[in-house]
Design a protein around this motif. Structure first.
Motif, PDB file in Angstrom:
ATOM      1  N   GLN A  73       0.842  -1.199   0.000  1.00 19.78           N
ATOM      2  CA  GLN A  73       0.000   0.000   0.000  1.00 19.78           C
ATOM      3  C   GLN A  73       0.878   1.251   0.000  1.00 19.78           C
ATOM      4  O   GLN A  73       0.582   2.223  -0.707  1.00 19.78           O
ATOM      5  CB  GLN A  73      -0.923   0.010   1.216  1.00 19.78           C
ATOM      6  N   SER A  74       1.970   1.222   0.751  1.00 20.73           N
ATOM      7  CA  SER A  74       2.901   2.359   0.774  1.00 20.73           C
ATOM      8  C   SER A  74       3.514   2.596  -0.594  1.00 20.73           C
ATOM      9  O   SER A  74       3.667   3.742  -1.033  1.00 20.73           O
ATOM     10  CB  SER A  74       4.010   2.097   1.800  1.00 20.73           C
ATOM     11  N   ARG A  75       3.870   1.521  -1.254  1.00 22.88           N
ATOM     12  CA  ARG A  75       4.441   1.624  -2.607  1.00 22.88           C
ATOM     13  C   ARG A  75       3.459   2.291  -3.555  1.00 22.88           C
ATOM     14  O   ARG A  75       3.829   3.189  -4.334  1.00 22.88           O
ATOM     15  CB  ARG A  75       4.805   0.230  -3.129  1.00 22.88           C
TER      16      ARG A  75
ATOM     17  N   ILE B 187       9.807  -9.172  -1.269  1.00 22.44           N
ATOM     18  CA  ILE B 187      10.422  -7.930  -1.735  1.00 22.44           C
ATOM     19  C   ILE B 187      11.925  -8.148  -1.801  1.00 22.44           C
ATOM     20  O   ILE B 187      12.510  -8.756  -0.899  1.00 22.44           O
ATOM     21  CB  ILE B 187      10.121  -6.748  -0.782  1.00 22.44           C
ATOM     22  N   GLN B 188      12.531  -7.660  -2.878  1.00 24.54           N
ATOM     23  CA  GLN B 188      13.988  -7.722  -2.985  1.00 24.54           C
ATOM     24  C   GLN B 188      14.537  -6.316  -3.180  1.00 24.54           C
ATOM     25  O   GLN B 188      13.991  -5.514  -3.941  1.00 24.54           O
ATOM     26  CB  GLN B 188      14.446  -8.619  -4.141  1.00 24.54           C
TER      27      GLN B 188
ATOM     28  N   ILE C 229      11.434   4.256  -4.745  1.00 24.57           N
ATOM     29  CA  ILE C 229      10.689   3.001  -4.720  1.00 24.57           C
ATOM     30  C   ILE C 229      11.038   2.093  -5.882  1.00 24.57           C
ATOM     31  O   ILE C 229      10.811   0.871  -5.830  1.00 24.57           O
ATOM     32  CB  ILE C 229       9.164   3.295  -4.681  1.00 24.57           C
ATOM     33  N   ASP C 230      11.660   2.631  -6.944  1.00 27.79           N
ATOM     34  CA  ASP C 230      12.044   1.805  -8.078  1.00 27.79           C
ATOM     35  C   ASP C 230      13.211   0.879  -7.746  1.00 27.79           C
ATOM     36  O   ASP C 230      13.535  -0.022  -8.524  1.00 27.79           O
ATOM     37  CB  ASP C 230      12.412   2.691  -9.275  1.00 27.79           C
TER      38      ASP C 230
ATOM     39  N   GLY D 202       5.816  12.002  -3.152  1.00 29.03           N
ATOM     40  CA  GLY D 202       5.681  12.902  -2.011  1.00 29.03           C
ATOM     41  C   GLY D 202       5.718  12.134  -0.710  1.00 29.03           C
ATOM     42  O   GLY D 202       6.208  12.623   0.311  1.00 29.03           O
ATOM     43  N   PHE D 203       5.180  10.920  -0.734  1.00 30.92           N
ATOM     44  CA  PHE D 203       5.327   9.972   0.360  1.00 30.92           C
ATOM     45  C   PHE D 203       6.163   8.816  -0.158  1.00 30.92           C
ATOM     46  O   PHE D 203       5.867   8.271  -1.224  1.00 30.92           O
ATOM     47  CB  PHE D 203       3.961   9.456   0.831  1.00 30.92           C
TER      48      PHE D 203
END
Length: 368
Positions: A123-125, A182-183, A170-171, A134-135
């Motif tokens: 959800q954060s992603r 997640i890696q 995030i990328d 921005g977040f």
């Protein structure tokens, strides 16, 4: 909260002692959310309540309920206990937490995790992508840098910030939704849920209360994150005070929360000064520097995690882009407060909050 203390508290709940004590002081102790409003303007006010609290995630969490059967107190106690489990899941300040384990292992190979942790990270992603970064949950290295420098009584150099920026974004994180792994691209990468974790904890604990068929309650974490359900004091929701960000001991207004969530971000409380300049605690994850365009941002959203993240994101991206987001997401409302152009009166920019749910003290506002 220790098991011994929890069991003792539950015995108190069962005998009604805590219920009686809470009811006696409820009218005067409702944090900053159900205070009596000033007589300068008409606004809905809070009535008698029951309040239970605990400390988790370095802040106070509390459930506020209308007076009712003692069983609701037990359910509220269980919901508060859930917060400690969620803290152990999400914190980066304990080496044995699930989040710390993922941060330590995910650069070497895809890291699996508790499904709840993956849910909030994913959800954060998505919020990061929706708000043009921005977040950003990957800004942990920047947060750590500024924390270290503040302790040392200095600000970071641009070179230090640039070095940390190489490991944020995030990328640099590969999410596998089917495997829930997640890696990381680099061992220097880090995920940090500081800007959304309290809200997610409220959502999970609030869902538990709903499953126990509690219809009306207010759940809050710290002075910024609130989740409300049902009604209070014959009102169509819960009356929540909004502070004046220039004079935090003054009430700017009241908003009625009806089956929704609210979060407020600003730097009036958390900031530090260096060489005569004031630095807020909210960083722009794209530049690595604190932002200061707005005095405060309040967001109303369907769930507390989203409200938490968006209040930070809006503070970073500014008025124009925040309003654009609200225009594209009708379920989100906001109150954006820029510094006054003259004097001490404020000119809030409001979008997506119906007039019948918002009551502002006009004496504190600049006439339009």
């Amino acid at each position: 909260m220790s098991e011994k203390k929890t069991n003792s508290n539950r015995r108190d709940f069962l005998t009604g002692r805590v219920l009686k004590q809470a009811a006696e002081r409820a009218g005067d102790h409702l944090a900053d959310y159900l205070n009596e409003v000033t007589e300068d303007f008409e606004a809905p006010t809070g009535g008698s309540t029951i309040r239970l609290s605990t400390r988790a995630m370095a802040t106070e969490f509390a459930v506020v309920m209308n007076p009712g059967p003692s069983s609701q107190v037990m359910h509220a106690s269980d919901a508060l206990n859930l917060l400690h489990e969620l803290e152990q899941l999400m914190t980066v300040y304990r080496t044995d937490s699930e989040m710390s384990r993922v941060n330590a292992e995910a650069a070497a190979a895809p890291a699996g995790m508790d499904s709840r942790l993956f849910e909030i990270l994913d959800q954060s992603r998505q919020i990061c992508l929706d708000t043009a970064e921005g977040f950003d949950p990957s800004s942990g290295p920047l947060i750590a840098l500024w924390r270290e420098c503040r302790q040392q009584g200095r600000i970071p150099s641009q070179q230090e910030i640039d070095d940390r920026l190489k490991h944020t974004g995030i990328d640099q994180f590969q999410f596998d939704n089917s495997a829930q792994t997640i890696q990381f691209r680099s061992p220097e990468n880090e995920l940090n849920l500081g800007g959304i974790g309290k809200g997610y904890a409220l959502d999970v604990a609030g869902q538990f209360l709903t499953e126990q068929e509690l219809e009306s309650w207010l759940f809050y974490g710290g002075f910024s994150s609130i989740l409300a359900r049902g009604t209070h004091n014959q009102l169509p929701g819960w009356p929540i005070g909004i502070k004046n960000p220039l004079f935090t001991n003054q009430r700017l207004g009241t908003v009625l929360l009806q089956n929704t969530s609210m979060s407020t971000s600003g730097s009036s409380v958390q900031h530090f000064r260096h060489a005569g300049k004031r630095y807020g605690h909210i960083l722009d994850p794209r530049t690595g520097w604190p932002v200061s365009e707005l005095l405060s941002v309040t967001v109303i959203a369907p769930n507390a995690a989203l409200a938490d993240a968006l209040s930070t994101a809006f503070y970073v991206i500014g008025i124009e882009k925040a309003l654009e987001y609200c225009d594209n997401h009708s379920e989100v409302g906001t109150i954006l407060i820029p510094p006054p152009s003259q004097g001490r009166k404020l000119s809030p920019v409001i979008r997506g909050i119906p007039n019948e749910f918002l009551f502002l003290d006009r004496d504190q506002l600049l006439s339009q």
